[in-house]
Write a protein that holds these residues in place. Sequence first.
Motif, PDB file in Angstrom:
ATOM      1  N   UNK A 101      15.256  -3.776  -3.279  1.00  0.00           N
ATOM      2  CA  UNK A 101      14.339  -4.108  -2.195  1.00  0.00           C
ATOM      3  C   UNK A 101      13.134  -3.176  -2.221  1.00  0.00           C
ATOM      4  N   UNK A 102      13.381  -1.889  -2.348  1.00  0.00           N
ATOM      5  CA  UNK A 102      12.291  -0.917  -2.398  1.00  0.00           C
ATOM      6  C   UNK A 102      11.414  -1.169  -3.618  1.00  0.00           C
ATOM      7  N   UNK A 103      12.041  -1.467  -4.739  1.00  0.00           N
ATOM      8  CA  UNK A 103      11.291  -1.741  -5.955  1.00  0.00           C
ATOM      9  C   UNK A 103      10.378  -2.963  -5.787  1.00  0.00           C
ATOM     10  N   UNK A 104      10.894  -3.988  -5.167  1.00  0.00           N
ATOM     11  CA  UNK A 104      10.097  -5.206  -4.971  1.00  0.00           C
ATOM     12  C   UNK A 104       8.932  -4.956  -4.010  1.00  0.00           C
ATOM     13  N   UNK A 105       9.177  -4.211  -2.928  1.00  0.00           N
ATOM     14  CA  UNK A 105       8.110  -3.889  -1.977  1.00  0.00           C
ATOM     15  C   UNK A 105       7.031  -3.050  -2.662  1.00  0.00           C
ATOM     16  N   UNK A 106       7.439  -2.084  -3.478  1.00  0.00           N
ATOM     17  CA  UNK A 106       6.474  -1.265  -4.219  1.00  0.00           C
ATOM     18  C   UNK A 106       5.662  -2.113  -5.197  1.00  0.00           C
ATOM     19  N   UNK A 110       1.689  -2.354  -5.040  1.00  0.00           N
ATOM     20  CA  UNK A 110       0.890  -2.006  -6.206  1.00  0.00           C
ATOM     21  C   UNK A 110      -0.070  -3.140  -6.563  1.00  0.00           C
ATOM     22  N   UNK A 111       0.399  -4.375  -6.515  1.00  0.00           N
ATOM     23  CA  UNK A 111      -0.464  -5.523  -6.796  1.00  0.00           C
ATOM     24  C   UNK A 111      -1.606  -5.612  -5.799  1.00  0.00           C
ATOM     25  N   UNK A 112      -1.326  -5.367  -4.522  1.00  0.00           N
ATOM     26  CA  UNK A 112      -2.381  -5.414  -3.514  1.00  0.00           C
ATOM     27  C   UNK A 112      -3.431  -4.335  -3.756  1.00  0.00           C
ATOM     28  N   UNK A 113      -3.008  -3.146  -4.122  1.00  0.00           N
ATOM     29  CA  UNK A 113      -3.938  -2.053  -4.409  1.00  0.00           C
ATOM     30  C   UNK A 113      -4.794  -2.418  -5.622  1.00  0.00           C
ATOM     31  N   UNK A 114      -4.176  -2.954  -6.656  1.00  0.00           N
ATOM     32  CA  UNK A 114      -4.923  -3.336  -7.858  1.00  0.00           C
ATOM     33  C   UNK A 114      -5.971  -4.394  -7.548  1.00  0.00           C
ATOM     34  N   UNK A 115      -5.574  -5.401  -6.761  1.00  0.00           N
ATOM     35  CA  UNK A 115      -6.554  -6.438  -6.413  1.00  0.00           C
ATOM     36  C   UNK A 115      -7.676  -5.895  -5.537  1.00  0.00           C
TER      37      UNK A 115
END
Length: 121
Positions: A101-106, A110-115
Amino acid sequence: MVKHWRVDREEKYEIVEKWFLKDLEMIDGKEAETDNPYFDMHFHKVYNMEAYSCASKYTFARSLNKLNAMYLKKDFKVVNFDDTYLNDDSMWSSSNRDFLVVMRVCFYAFNLVCFALCRFS
């Protein structure tokens, strides 16, 4: 139901009440959208219960559901629980899969930060 108390450093347990799974008609989580440890168990009478935490409430409900599926196979209602956390085969269930769960949230963060940092020309 077990009563628990401490005497100095020693812990004491006393069985206060016993119920049979075959008599359980429904378990009601009360509010699926909130993080609360309260639930009701419907036998011939409704018993208001409080678990140690919301996670232990879901673990208890999963255990009852599995026991029913293995031994009784009767119509057992589990209401006002989030199905995502209630089903053991779900990615989001909390039985030793908290890391996923933590891995998926991270991953999503990370994708949001990259975008957000990407420049579109």
